[in-house]
Motif scaffolding. Structure first.
Motif, PDB file in Angstrom:
ATOM      1  N   PRO A   1       0.812  -1.214   0.000  1.00  4.57           N
ATOM      2  CA  PRO A   1       0.000   0.000   0.000  1.00  4.57           C
ATOM      3  C   PRO A   1       0.846   1.264   0.000  1.00  4.57           C
ATOM      4  O   PRO A   1       0.333   2.354  -0.207  1.00  4.57           O
ATOM      5  CB  PRO A   1      -0.816  -0.117   1.289  1.00  4.57           C
ATOM      6  CG  PRO A   1       0.011  -0.974   2.183  1.00  4.57           C
ATOM      7  CD  PRO A   1       0.694  -1.959   1.272  1.00  4.57           C
ATOM      8  N   TYR A   2       2.155   1.105   0.210  1.00  4.19           N
ATOM      9  CA  TYR A   2       3.034   2.271   0.336  1.00  4.19           C
ATOM     10  C   TYR A   2       3.799   2.588  -0.944  1.00  4.19           C
ATOM     11  O   TYR A   2       4.485   3.607  -1.012  1.00  4.19           O
ATOM     12  CB  TYR A   2       4.032   2.043   1.472  1.00  4.19           C
ATOM     13  CG  TYR A   2       3.400   1.500   2.727  1.00  4.19           C
ATOM     14  CD1 TYR A   2       2.453   2.249   3.421  1.00  4.19           C
ATOM     15  CD2 TYR A   2       3.715   0.230   3.201  1.00  4.19           C
ATOM     16  CE1 TYR A   2       1.841   1.744   4.552  1.00  4.19           C
ATOM     17  CE2 TYR A   2       3.112  -0.285   4.345  1.00  4.19           C
ATOM     18  CZ  TYR A   2       2.173   0.481   5.016  1.00  4.19           C
ATOM     19  OH  TYR A   2       1.561  -0.019   6.140  1.00  4.19           O
ATOM     20  N   LEU A   3       3.674   1.729  -1.952  1.00  4.46           N
ATOM     21  CA  LEU A   3       4.466   1.909  -3.164  1.00  4.46           C
ATOM     22  C   LEU A   3       3.815   1.170  -4.316  1.00  4.46           C
ATOM     23  O   LEU A   3       3.502  -0.014  -4.213  1.00  4.46           O
ATOM     24  CB  LEU A   3       5.885   1.359  -2.937  1.00  4.46           C
ATOM     25  CG  LEU A   3       6.855   1.385  -4.121  1.00  4.46           C
ATOM     26  CD1 LEU A   3       7.194   2.822  -4.482  1.00  4.46           C
ATOM     27  CD2 LEU A   3       8.125   0.609  -3.773  1.00  4.46           C
ATOM     28  N   SER A   4       3.607   1.866  -5.434  1.00  9.26           N
ATOM     29  CA  SER A   4       3.026   1.231  -6.618  1.00  9.26           C
ATOM     30  C   SER A   4       4.119   0.853  -7.601  1.00  9.26           C
ATOM     31  O   SER A   4       5.195   1.461  -7.632  1.00  9.26           O
ATOM     32  CB  SER A   4       2.033   2.179  -7.299  1.00  9.26           C
ATOM     33  OG  SER A   4       2.730   3.247  -7.922  1.00  9.26           O
ATOM     34  N   VAL A   5       3.846  -0.145  -8.410  1.00  9.64           N
ATOM     35  CA  VAL A   5       4.818  -0.572  -9.416  1.00  9.64           C
ATOM     36  C   VAL A   5       5.115   0.554 -10.394  1.00  9.64           C
ATOM     37  O   VAL A   5       6.230   0.666 -10.921  1.00  9.64           O
ATOM     38  CB  VAL A   5       4.325  -1.842 -10.153  1.00  9.64           C
ATOM     39  CG1 VAL A   5       3.095  -1.546 -10.993  1.00  9.64           C
ATOM     40  CG2 VAL A   5       5.439  -2.430 -11.020  1.00  9.64           C
TER      41      VAL A   5
ATOM     42  N   ALA B   1       9.293   4.308   2.533  1.00 10.67           N
ATOM     43  CA  ALA B   1       9.270   5.099   3.766  1.00 10.67           C
ATOM     44  C   ALA B   1       8.417   6.341   3.589  1.00 10.67           C
ATOM     45  O   ALA B   1       7.637   6.710   4.490  1.00 10.67           O
ATOM     46  CB  ALA B   1      10.702   5.485   4.168  1.00 10.67           C
ATOM     47  N   GLN B   2       8.533   6.971   2.434  1.00 13.82           N
ATOM     48  CA  GLN B   2       7.724   8.156   2.149  1.00 13.82           C
ATOM     49  C   GLN B   2       6.248   7.786   2.097  1.00 13.82           C
ATOM     50  O   GLN B   2       5.388   8.491   2.654  1.00 13.82           O
ATOM     51  CB  GLN B   2       8.166   8.787   0.831  1.00 13.82           C
ATOM     52  CG  GLN B   2       9.551   9.401   0.866  1.00 13.82           C
ATOM     53  CD  GLN B   2      10.023   9.852  -0.494  1.00 13.82           C
ATOM     54  OE1 GLN B   2       9.373   9.625  -1.524  1.00 13.82           O
ATOM     55  NE2 GLN B   2      11.184  10.507  -0.529  1.00 13.82           N
ATOM     56  N   GLY B   3       5.944   6.684   1.423  1.00 15.77           N
ATOM     57  CA  GLY B   3       4.554   6.252   1.315  1.00 15.77           C
ATOM     58  C   GLY B   3       3.960   5.890   2.660  1.00 15.77           C
ATOM     59  O   GLY B   3       2.793   6.173   2.933  1.00 15.77           O
ATOM     60  N   LYS B   4       4.751   5.258   3.502  1.00 10.04           N
ATOM     61  CA  LYS B   4       4.266   4.887   4.838  1.00 10.04           C
ATOM     62  C   LYS B   4       3.976   6.135   5.666  1.00 10.04           C
ATOM     63  O   LYS B   4       2.968   6.207   6.377  1.00 10.04           O
ATOM     64  CB  LYS B   4       5.299   4.007   5.534  1.00 10.04           C
ATOM     65  CG  LYS B   4       4.764   3.315   6.782  1.00 10.04           C
ATOM     66  CD  LYS B   4       5.775   2.299   7.304  1.00 10.04           C
ATOM     67  CE  LYS B   4       5.185   1.501   8.460  1.00 10.04           C
ATOM     68  NZ  LYS B   4       4.815   2.324   9.613  1.00 10.04           N
ATOM     69  N   ASP B   5       4.833   7.128   5.569  1.00  9.57           N
ATOM     70  CA  ASP B   5       4.595   8.390   6.290  1.00  9.57           C
ATOM     71  C   ASP B   5       3.318   9.056   5.804  1.00  9.57           C
ATOM     72  O   ASP B   5       2.540   9.619   6.593  1.00  9.57           O
ATOM     73  CB  ASP B   5       5.777   9.331   6.105  1.00  9.57           C
ATOM     74  CG  ASP B   5       7.007   8.920   6.914  1.00  9.57           C
ATOM     75  OD1 ASP B   5       6.830   8.102   7.848  1.00  9.57           O
ATOM     76  OD2 ASP B   5       8.107   9.396   6.605  1.00  9.57           O
ATOM     77  N   GLN B   6       3.089   9.023   4.504  1.00 12.61           N
ATOM     78  CA  GLN B   6       1.911   9.685   3.933  1.00 12.61           C
ATOM     79  C   GLN B   6       0.632   8.960   4.324  1.00 12.61           C
ATOM     80  O   GLN B   6      -0.400   9.586   4.608  1.00 12.61           O
ATOM     81  CB  GLN B   6       2.034   9.731   2.407  1.00 12.61           C
ATOM     82  CG  GLN B   6       3.108  10.691   1.907  1.00 12.61           C
ATOM     83  CD  GLN B   6       3.420  10.522   0.436  1.00 12.61           C
ATOM     84  OE1 GLN B   6       2.962   9.569  -0.199  1.00 12.61           O
ATOM     85  NE2 GLN B   6       4.192  11.424  -0.095  1.00 12.61           N
ATOM     86  N   LEU B   7       0.714   7.630   4.354  1.00 16.27           N
ATOM     87  CA  LEU B   7      -0.490   6.862   4.694  1.00 16.27           C
ATOM     88  C   LEU B   7      -0.788   6.945   6.179  1.00 16.27           C
ATOM     89  O   LEU B   7      -1.949   6.880   6.589  1.00 16.27           O
ATOM     90  CB  LEU B   7      -0.302   5.402   4.254  1.00 16.27           C
ATOM     91  CG  LEU B   7      -1.548   4.522   4.265  1.00 16.27           C
ATOM     92  CD1 LEU B   7      -2.643   5.118   3.394  1.00 16.27           C
ATOM     93  CD2 LEU B   7      -1.212   3.111   3.796  1.00 16.27           C
ATOM     94  N   GLY B   8       0.265   7.076   6.979  1.00 12.85           N
ATOM     95  CA  GLY B   8       0.041   7.239   8.417  1.00 12.85           C
ATOM     96  C   GLY B   8      -0.093   5.920   9.159  1.00 12.85           C
ATOM     97  O   GLY B   8      -0.108   4.865   8.600  1.00 12.85           O
TER      98      GLY B   8
END
Length: 437
Positions: A389-393, A430-437
């Motif tokens: 969920p934190y990164l798309s292909v 890491a960026q995606g995880k921060d954005q998703l919360g």
């Protein structure tokens, strides 16, 4: 994806949503007007959900008007951010879409439906399921319009035979190494474009499928970190390098002007192309009839375990922020389980996500009959690939492509490419995880 455009070129909403957080700030004002008519906003592609279909639905359902909006990812993001989403949206299943809780669960609608039955759903619809952690199980958040195992190969057996090369087996999967070997042999026999892998549509999913066929994964268990420096991942990267160095098909270093293999294959310039069942729709044109008559569909190649990935599974979902979910579901029933679905199946441009619709697939020509049989066999090996969920292909595919280009040119080894790709993926994760919360 039952239109005549390449299936993997369209970006999904979920893919783009992975690039930034979205805040749902309100809800669409719903309900019927004074005349008792509810307006349902449908965001889809007009080539797939036609004006005639809209008119037919409204005629059969006078209490619903469809406001059609051409699918556009940027506009969808803006509507979601504003809290004014469409009521029914085109898309492909995405862990990011599900994790952001943007899509409404459909199980209750499905349980009460007289049009779409749960036991009629093919397992490919499980790509639209999410259990809160991963795709493939849990609640249902969308339905497949049509699909195909994407790494199956169409081959012009006449071109193989003319070059003295044994065609790919149509009953057993070849190895990926066989693909390059046959490409080299065809090249030596004078075929300029032996075997295409639709490189211009992205190599990320193919790379991931190769890794998983070897029993390895590209993400850790909680999907927060990437591991693409395993021997299995390096082997997959090396295969892509070897394919490019062998010059047996188009790459991003030597792309086709058309942006896809279709025209080269149907004009008998290319001997084989990695395209799924849906590609048979291109054979209906008169000029492609000769190629169609000598074409067969071969199973997806493997590096070990037999996995046949579906990279599209494009369909429809209902935003959680919609105030017209019941009416949107009725539109979905019509589009996925009504006359439009029958018409799509008859066209041969994709495999229906409903078992009952397979009776409408075209079977007049031998290649059509053969392709259906291969598709039936492949269904047993269709499984969801890992999806973080934190990164798309779509985010990491350019990094992989750039690295493989360097490998083809002899500037980097597969191990170096893997190390750089892993670093970049973990930064994005890491960026995606921060954005998703």
């Amino acid at each position: 994806m039952s239109n005549t455009t390449p299936r993997r070129t369209a970006l999904s909403a979920g893919a783009l949503l992975a690039t930034g957080a979205l805040a749902l700030t309100g809800c669409t004002a719903g309900g019927a007007n004074a005349a008792g008519v509810t307006t349902v906003t449908v965001m889809y592609a007009t080539s797939e959900f036609t004006a005639d279909q809209v008119k037919a639905f409204e005629k059969e359902n006078p209490d619903i008007d469809i406001e059609f909006v051409e699918f556009d990812t940027n506009r969808l993001n803006a509507m979601l951010t504003a809290g004014d989403p469409p009521d029914l949206v085109r898309g492909k299943p995405s862990a990011n879409l599900f994790a952001r809780e943007l899509a409404a669960p459909l199980d209750d609608f499905l349980a009460d439906s007289e049009v779409i039955k749960k036991d009629d759903l093919l397992p490919v619809n499980d790509l639209w399921r999410w259990n809160g952690t991963e795709r493939g199980s849990g609640e249902l958040y969308g339905l497949v319009k049509d699909f195909s195992p994407d790494t199956t190969f169409w081959q012009n057996e006449a071109m193989f035979e003319a070059g003295g090369v044994e065609p790919l087996s149509t009953t057993e999967p070849s190895s990926w190494d066989d693909i390059i070997e046959k490409g080299v042999a065809l090249k030596a026999a004078g075929v300029e474009l032996p075997i295409g892998i639709e490189w211009q549509w992205g190599i990320g999913s193919l790379f991931q499928e190769m890794v998983e066929q070897q029993g390895e994964k590209i993400f850790n268990e909680d999907l927060t970190e990437a591991d693409v420096t395993s021997p299995e991942a390096i082997r997959a990267i090396q295969w892509l390098i070897d394919y490019g160095k062998a010059d047996v098909g188009p790459t991003s270093l030597d792309p086709l002007a058309a942006g896809q293999d279709g025209p080269a294959y149907t004009s008998a310039e290319m001997a084989a192309t990695m395209d799924g069942y849906w590609f048979a729709g291109q054979f209906t044109a008169e000029e492609a009839a000769r190629v169609a008559s000598t074409s067969t569909l071969a199973p997806a190649p493997t590096f070990g375990e037999r996995i046949s990935a579906v990279n599209g599974a494009v369909g429809a979902w209902i935003p959680e922020g919609s105030d017209n979910k019941e009416e949107a579901w009725r539109v979905m029933e019509y589009f996925i389980g009504g006359q439009p679905a029958i018409d799509r199946a008859k066209s041969g441009w994709g495999l229906p996500g409903l078992q009952s619709m397979w009776e409408y697939l075209p079977t007049k020509e031998p290649y059509q009959q053969q392709a259906i049989e291969v598709a039936k066999q492949e269904m047993e090996y269709v499984v969801p690939l890992q999806d973080s969920p934190y990164l798309s292909v779509e985010q990491w595919n350019p990094e992989l492509d750039k690295g493989v280009q360097a490998g083809i040119l002899g500037e980097k080894t597969a191990k170096q490419i893997a190390e750089e790709l892993e670093d970049r993926m973990n930064t994005l994760l890491a960026q995606g995880k921060d954005q998703l919360g």
